[in-house]
Design a protein around this motif. Sequence first.
Motif, PDB file in Angstrom:
ATOM      1  N   ALA A  26      -7.780 -15.851  65.734  1.00  0.00           N
ATOM      2  CA  ALA A  26      -7.240 -16.480  64.535  1.00  0.00           C
ATOM      3  C   ALA A  26      -8.290 -16.649  63.442  1.00  0.00           C
ATOM      4  O   ALA A  26      -7.939 -16.789  62.265  1.00  0.00           O
ATOM      5  CB  ALA A  26      -6.638 -17.838  64.888  1.00  0.00           C
ATOM      6  N   THR A  27      -9.567 -16.632  63.802  1.00  0.00           N
ATOM      7  CA  THR A  27     -10.624 -16.747  62.797  1.00  0.00           C
ATOM      8  C   THR A  27     -10.599 -15.564  61.836  1.00  0.00           C
ATOM      9  O   THR A  27     -11.073 -15.658  60.704  1.00  0.00           O
ATOM     10  CB  THR A  27     -12.005 -16.851  63.479  1.00  0.00           C
ATOM     11  N   PHE A  28     -10.025 -14.441  62.263  1.00  0.00           N
ATOM     12  CA  PHE A  28      -9.905 -13.275  61.393  1.00  0.00           C
ATOM     13  C   PHE A  28      -8.793 -13.428  60.356  1.00  0.00           C
ATOM     14  O   PHE A  28      -8.605 -12.551  59.507  1.00  0.00           O
ATOM     15  CB  PHE A  28      -9.651 -12.015  62.223  1.00  0.00           C
ATOM     16  N   GLY A  29      -8.041 -14.522  60.415  1.00  0.00           N
ATOM     17  CA  GLY A  29      -7.015 -14.792  59.416  1.00  0.00           C
ATOM     18  C   GLY A  29      -5.679 -14.155  59.725  1.00  0.00           C
ATOM     19  O   GLY A  29      -5.482 -13.524  60.765  1.00  0.00           O
ATOM     20  N   ASP A  30      -4.748 -14.297  58.786  1.00  0.00           N
ATOM     21  CA  ASP A  30      -3.366 -13.851  59.011  1.00  0.00           C
ATOM     22  C   ASP A  30      -2.954 -12.680  58.127  1.00  0.00           C
ATOM     23  O   ASP A  30      -1.766 -12.360  58.034  1.00  0.00           O
ATOM     24  CB  ASP A  30      -2.396 -15.017  58.800  1.00  0.00           C
ATOM     25  N   GLU A  31      -3.901 -12.029  57.447  1.00  0.00           N
ATOM     26  CA  GLU A  31      -3.531 -10.956  56.533  1.00  0.00           C
ATOM     27  C   GLU A  31      -4.139  -9.606  56.895  1.00  0.00           C
ATOM     28  O   GLU A  31      -3.414  -8.602  56.965  1.00  0.00           O
ATOM     29  CB  GLU A  31      -3.939 -11.326  55.098  1.00  0.00           C
ATOM     30  N   ARG A  32      -5.427  -9.549  57.139  1.00  0.00           N
ATOM     31  CA  ARG A  32      -6.100  -8.264  57.343  1.00  0.00           C
ATOM     32  C   ARG A  32      -5.899  -7.744  58.771  1.00  0.00           C
ATOM     33  O   ARG A  32      -5.992  -8.500  59.731  1.00  0.00           O
ATOM     34  CB  ARG A  32      -7.598  -8.401  57.055  1.00  0.00           C
ATOM     35  N   ALA A  33      -5.635  -6.451  58.872  1.00  0.00           N
ATOM     36  CA  ALA A  33      -5.473  -5.805  60.182  1.00  0.00           C
ATOM     37  C   ALA A  33      -6.840  -5.300  60.637  1.00  0.00           C
ATOM     38  O   ALA A  33      -7.187  -4.135  60.435  1.00  0.00           O
ATOM     39  CB  ALA A  33      -4.468  -4.667  60.088  1.00  0.00           C
ATOM     40  N   ILE A  34      -7.615  -6.167  61.248  1.00  0.00           N
ATOM     41  CA  ILE A  34      -9.006  -5.859  61.573  1.00  0.00           C
ATOM     42  C   ILE A  34      -9.323  -6.169  63.037  1.00  0.00           C
ATOM     43  O   ILE A  34      -8.643  -6.968  63.690  1.00  0.00           O
ATOM     44  CB  ILE A  34      -9.982  -6.625  60.666  1.00  0.00           C
ATOM     45  N   SER A  85     -19.149  -1.753  76.336  1.00  0.00           N
ATOM     46  CA  SER A  85     -19.676  -2.885  77.114  1.00  0.00           C
ATOM     47  C   SER A  85     -19.685  -4.172  76.295  1.00  0.00           C
ATOM     48  O   SER A  85     -20.570  -5.007  76.451  1.00  0.00           O
ATOM     49  CB  SER A  85     -21.078  -2.566  77.621  1.00  0.00           C
ATOM     50  N   PHE A  86     -18.694  -4.337  75.427  1.00  0.00           N
ATOM     51  CA  PHE A  86     -18.661  -5.476  74.510  1.00  0.00           C
ATOM     52  C   PHE A  86     -18.754  -6.813  75.250  1.00  0.00           C
ATOM     53  O   PHE A  86     -18.064  -7.050  76.243  1.00  0.00           O
ATOM     54  CB  PHE A  86     -17.383  -5.467  73.676  1.00  0.00           C
ATOM     55  N   ASP A  87     -19.595  -7.682  74.722  1.00  0.00           N
ATOM     56  CA  ASP A  87     -19.731  -9.056  75.217  1.00  0.00           C
ATOM     57  C   ASP A  87     -19.761  -9.976  74.005  1.00  0.00           C
ATOM     58  O   ASP A  87     -20.617  -9.838  73.134  1.00  0.00           O
ATOM     59  CB  ASP A  87     -21.007  -9.218  76.039  1.00  0.00           C
ATOM     60  N   ARG A  88     -18.833 -10.912  73.926  1.00  0.00           N
ATOM     61  CA  ARG A  88     -18.688 -11.701  72.696  1.00  0.00           C
ATOM     62  C   ARG A  88     -19.902 -12.565  72.395  1.00  0.00           C
ATOM     63  O   ARG A  88     -20.247 -12.773  71.230  1.00  0.00           O
ATOM     64  CB  ARG A  88     -17.420 -12.562  72.750  1.00  0.00           C
ATOM     65  N   HIS A 113      -0.251  -8.694  80.144  1.00  0.00           N
ATOM     66  CA  HIS A 113      -1.031  -9.683  79.397  1.00  0.00           C
ATOM     67  C   HIS A 113      -2.467  -9.195  79.264  1.00  0.00           C
ATOM     68  O   HIS A 113      -3.164  -9.007  80.262  1.00  0.00           O
ATOM     69  CB  HIS A 113      -0.982 -11.024  80.143  1.00  0.00           C
ATOM     70  N   ILE A 114      -2.906  -9.007  78.014  1.00  0.00           N
ATOM     71  CA  ILE A 114      -4.252  -8.513  77.734  1.00  0.00           C
ATOM     72  C   ILE A 114      -5.065  -9.618  77.067  1.00  0.00           C
ATOM     73  O   ILE A 114      -4.707 -10.105  75.989  1.00  0.00           O
ATOM     74  CB  ILE A 114      -4.214  -7.271  76.819  1.00  0.00           C
ATOM     75  N   ASP A 115      -6.151 -10.023  77.718  1.00  0.00           N
ATOM     76  CA  ASP A 115      -7.019 -11.089  77.200  1.00  0.00           C
ATOM     77  C   ASP A 115      -8.450 -10.753  77.597  1.00  0.00           C
ATOM     78  O   ASP A 115      -8.923 -11.158  78.661  1.00  0.00           O
ATOM     79  CB  ASP A 115      -6.594 -12.446  77.767  1.00  0.00           C
ATOM     80  N   LEU A 116      -9.134  -9.994  76.744  1.00  0.00           N
ATOM     81  CA  LEU A 116     -10.468  -9.490  77.089  1.00  0.00           C
ATOM     82  C   LEU A 116     -11.592 -10.088  76.252  1.00  0.00           C
ATOM     83  O   LEU A 116     -12.764  -9.830  76.520  1.00  0.00           O
ATOM     84  CB  LEU A 116     -10.495  -7.962  76.941  1.00  0.00           C
ATOM     85  N   ASP A 117     -11.247 -10.851  75.238  1.00  0.00           N
ATOM     86  CA  ASP A 117     -12.276 -11.414  74.349  1.00  0.00           C
ATOM     87  C   ASP A 117     -13.168 -10.332  73.769  1.00  0.00           C
ATOM     88  O   ASP A 117     -14.377 -10.528  73.625  1.00  0.00           O
ATOM     89  CB  ASP A 117     -13.144 -12.429  75.096  1.00  0.00           C
ATOM     90  N   GLY A 118     -12.588  -9.186  73.455  1.00  0.00           N
ATOM     91  CA  GLY A 118     -13.421  -8.102  72.946  1.00  0.00           C
ATOM     92  C   GLY A 118     -12.616  -6.936  72.431  1.00  0.00           C
ATOM     93  O   GLY A 118     -12.105  -6.950  71.303  1.00  0.00           O
ATOM     94  N   TYR A 142     -15.025 -11.557  68.049  1.00  0.00           N
ATOM     95  CA  TYR A 142     -14.432 -10.872  69.201  1.00  0.00           C
ATOM     96  C   TYR A 142     -13.000 -10.486  68.868  1.00  0.00           C
ATOM     97  O   TYR A 142     -12.377 -11.000  67.941  1.00  0.00           O
ATOM     98  CB  TYR A 142     -14.435 -11.786  70.434  1.00  0.00           C
ATOM     99  N   GLY A 143     -12.464  -9.565  69.630  1.00  0.00           N
ATOM    100  CA  GLY A 143     -11.042  -9.255  69.568  1.00  0.00           C
ATOM    101  C   GLY A 143     -10.552  -8.726  68.234  1.00  0.00           C
ATOM    102  O   GLY A 143     -11.282  -8.085  67.486  1.00  0.00           O
ATOM    103  N   ALA A 144      -9.298  -9.021  67.956  1.00  0.00           N
ATOM    104  CA  ALA A 144      -8.633  -8.471  66.780  1.00  0.00           C
ATOM    105  C   ALA A 144      -7.763  -9.524  66.114  1.00  0.00           C
ATOM    106  O   ALA A 144      -7.395 -10.528  66.714  1.00  0.00           O
ATOM    107  CB  ALA A 144      -7.775  -7.275  67.190  1.00  0.00           C
TER     108      ALA A 144
END
Length: 305
Positions: free
Chosen positions: A185-193, A200-203, A155-160, A213-215
């Motif tokens: 989910a704010t990045f939507g359901d279509e783009r692979a971004i 040292s990412f911090d959201r 399980h990977i949950d890093l917020d970054g 954050y994240g992908a």
Amino acid sequence: MIKRLVKRLSGTIAHSVAGISQLNDETEILVIGAMLSKQQWLLPSTNINDHEFKIFSQFGDDGIIQYLIKHVAIENKLFIEFGVSNYQESNTRFLMMNNAWGGFVMDGSVNNMAHLQRQNWYWKYNLTSKAVFIDADNINGLLAATGFSNIGILHIDLDGNDYFILKEVELSKLNPSIIIMEYNATFGDERAITVPYNKSFDRTAAHHSNLFYGASLAALATEANNKGYAFIGCNLAGNNSYFVRRDLLNDKVKETSLQEGYKPSQFKEGRDKNGALTLHGAAERAKAISGLEVLNIESGKMEVF
């Protein structure tokens, strides 16, 4: 005890989060969780969302995980979860306490891991923990040090840097049956971004809204597929996605499309420049981070969100 619990939960449906949250005694909570887990055998649905319930998970992931371990072949009842905060609210704690799984958890906060190790139940379970900030350079060394192989859940949950860590992880020995990934989910359901890699990412530092954050789900699903894992769905809250090793799919656990399995986020976590919750809806949350640069993992190029 059972009669007392049933009385206290009268008037609620079987998997009522409200009913469970009213219980203060951890023993009672675990008894309710065990009952809900057993009830899953009576449900004919193969939709993972129909099996959701919350014990120690933030949303309905405890139920999804209980369903999956009933129907996915698990060689070793071991999990690895990172980005767990102090582990009070986590997706593997009920699995550990209810099903006697062992595991290894990590978090970047020394205080969080010290808090976990002070819990009066910590010594009762096959759980080890480490305070470490995870990046692409150290992840495989950390995982190799566990000595784990053929585990049940990663399980990977890093917020970054979640996408980059998934891409970097060597799965040949760990060989997890199930992978759980937090998606944005704010990045939507279509783009692979994804957000660009930053060791040292911090959201919060990345953007005051806490939404950058994240992908995206598409980015994570692409990499999971490259590693031999099929997308089977997301939780109803819209933050965790589930992948199962392709050789373990069956009539109870099936691959689904991103369009069918994607769930928009239900929670309103955006913040203003003063750090206060804005309680904005999905459109406003997306607008808050529009114009920021993201990496398209298919083209390998930076583009504007």
